[in-house]
Every structure is written in C-alpha cells, then in structure tokens.
Enzyme design. Structure first.
Site, short mmCIF file in Angstrom:
data_model
loop_
_atom_site.label_atom_id
_atom_site.label_comp_id
_atom_site.label_asym_id
_atom_site.label_seq_id
_atom_site.Cartn_x
_atom_site.Cartn_y
_atom_site.Cartn_z
N ASP A 165 5.56 -3.30 1.61
CA ASP A 165 5.32 -4.57 0.19
C ASP A 165 5.88 -4.55 -1.00
O ASP A 165 7.08 -3.03 -1.48
CB ASP A 165 4.00 -4.16 -0.08
CG ASP A 165 3.50 -2.73 -0.62
OD1 ASP A 165 4.52 -1.83 -0.38
OD2 ASP A 165 2.05 -1.83 -0.27
N GLU A 214 -5.24 -6.61 2.31
CA GLU A 214 -6.82 -7.49 1.88
C GLU A 214 -7.41 -7.48 2.84
O GLU A 214 -7.48 -7.85 3.28
CB GLU A 214 -6.57 -7.87 0.31
CG GLU A 214 -6.09 -7.39 -0.75
CD GLU A 214 -5.99 -6.45 -1.32
OE1 GLU A 214 -6.93 -5.14 -1.00
OE2 GLU A 214 -5.57 -6.36 -2.94
#
Ligand code: GLP
Length: 261
Positions: free
Chosen positions: A67, A143
């Site tokens: 990421d 998330e």
C-alpha cells in the site's frame, strides 16, 4: 493456519526471516510482497543482517508492496516508498527496476490500481506476502467492512487508523485520508502469507483473525480461508487466544522438514 508463538518480538523476527529465506531459496526468481508499519522492522533488520553475512541475496527477487498513501510522493519521508528504501531496499542487493509500490500520486489512480494488478500477474503472482495487522483487524489498508473480494483500489482510512498512524506525522491532520492498497482478493491469491503481530494492543485483532468468524468486520479473518498462512506472534499478542496451548503443541510436534529453525 500455522501459528508460531515466541516470547519476544525479536525471536519472532528471527523465525520469520528463516521462513523468508526458505521460500526465497526454493524459487529461482521469487516474487515477494512487502508490508510497512512498525511491526516488520525487526524482520527487515534480520534480512539485512542475513544479506550482509552472505546468507541471503535479493538479486533475483521482484517485490510488490501492499500500500501507499495518496498524495505523498516517493521522496516524502512519510511515504511508504521512502520507508522501504531506508529500512530495506538501500541495504540489500535488490534490483531497483524490480521494485514495485502503488503510486499514490498517479494522475489516474483507478487506472494505476488496475495496472498494479496486471503487473503482479505479469510476474506470475506473489510467492510470499509479508503482512502486519491493524488494531482494528485491517490488512494492507483494507479497513473493516470493506469488500472481501476487493482488488487493488483506493480506500478511505478509518478514524482509528488515522489516529494509530499519526505517530509517523507531526500533526494528525497531516495523515492522508486516502490510500492505495492491494485488495483482499489480491492478498488471497498470494502463495504464502507471513503475518506478524506483537504487543497487547494487537491481541484482540489477533484473536478475531484466528479464532473469530470470517467476517468483513475483521478483514484479517479472511486469512482463515487462505491455503498457506504463517502467523508469528509474541506472547502479548497471543494472550487472548483460546487454543494457544494447542498451537504450541502443534509446533512442538512438527517434523523436521516442517520447521524453520
Ligand atoms: C498500517 C499499514 C499496515 C500495517 C498496519 C499495522 O496501517 N498499512 O500494512 O500492517 O498499519 O502497523 P504497525 O505494524 O505499525 O502496528
């Protein structure tokens, strides 16, 4: 899931590094997936030590990171590009042209995400993916409640993660709210996942990941469905596990070829 519990994080980093070396030594051109954050730092230090002592070479490796923050250029000290250079790449013999991280500054982020997926495929997929876990159960920057079928994409960070990652910024307001992350499906396609977690702050997420139901409310729990996962914990991160003694029993009864150290 293979669960390895060690007294302290340093011992966990050592066994993780041995696993890393074992996988690298079985592939002529290994493709490694790398993670950032505080947790893998001990592992990277151990890999650098192995490299310096001639035990490990990265010269035939290709890497893909999980990421990156949107809007932080590679030279920004808070970017994951910078983190990777200073904590690993600059100290080993990896070929810079084989290093890949998501581009958080791409003009067309969605296209950049599609291209990243294509690149991973082009190199034949990821052999070993290093992972950490967020206190809320996130992996990469996926998330809670995000799709478990996601591919590399742009995500909005949760307030919890922004707060947790604020230690790396002067002001919590400076933490980017948007990130590019490999998706959950991207991680699930890797051939072996190596997840590290240390400290009591991670214990609840670790319990939900290993012993909870598979649910998007704890994205890491999807790893229960992965064909090959090794989870390396210190005692503090493991303390809420119901079957902790069983995991230790299993490790104590491994056959020689199943061991890393
Ligand atoms: C960050 C990273 C994750 C990492 C997690 C835990 O948000 N994107 O890849 O696993 O946080 O970080 P730490 O190891 O610092 O606790």
């Amino acid at each position: 899931m293979e669960i390895l519990i060690r007294d302290i994080p340093e011992e966990g980093a050592q066994v993780a590094a041995k696993l890393f070396k074992k996988i690298l030594s079985t592939r002529p051109q290994p493709v490694i997936g790398l993670a950032t954050g505080g947790t893998p730092l001990r592992l990277y230090r151990e890999l650098i030590r192995m490299h310096q002592s001639g035990e490990l070479s990265f010269k035939d490796c290709t890497s893909f990171n999980l990421d990156e923050y949107v809007g932080l250029p590679p030279e920004d000290e808070r970017s994951y590009h910078h983190y990777m250079r200073s904590n690993l790449f600059d100290q080993v013999d990896i070929d810079p042209s084989r290093i890949h991280l998501p581009d958080g500054c791409a003009g067309d982020l969605r296209q950049a995400c599609r291209d990243y997926e294509e690149k991973i495929k082009e190199f034949g997929g990821i052999d070993l993916q290093v992972l950490g876990i967020g206190a809320n159960g996130h992996i990469g920057f996926n998330e809670p409640t995000g799709s478990l079928a996601s591919r590399t994409w742009v995500k909005i960070l949760s307030e919890q993660t922004i707060k947790d990652n604020a230690i790396y910024f002067d002001d919590p307001e400076e933490v980017p709210r948007h990130v590019v992350t490999m998706g959950i499906a991207t991680v699930m396609e890797t051939r072996h996942c190596l997840l590290l977690a240390n400290g009591a702050k991670k214990a609840d997420a670790v319990r939900r990941m290993i012993e909870g139901p598979v649910s998007a409310s704890c994205p890491a729990s999807i790893l229960q469905m992965h064909k090959r996962v090794t989870i390396v914990l210190d005692e503090e991160a493991a303390y809420l596990l119901t079957f902790k003694d069983h995991y230790k029993w299993v490790e104590g009864n491994k056959l020689d070829w199943q061991k890393y150290d």
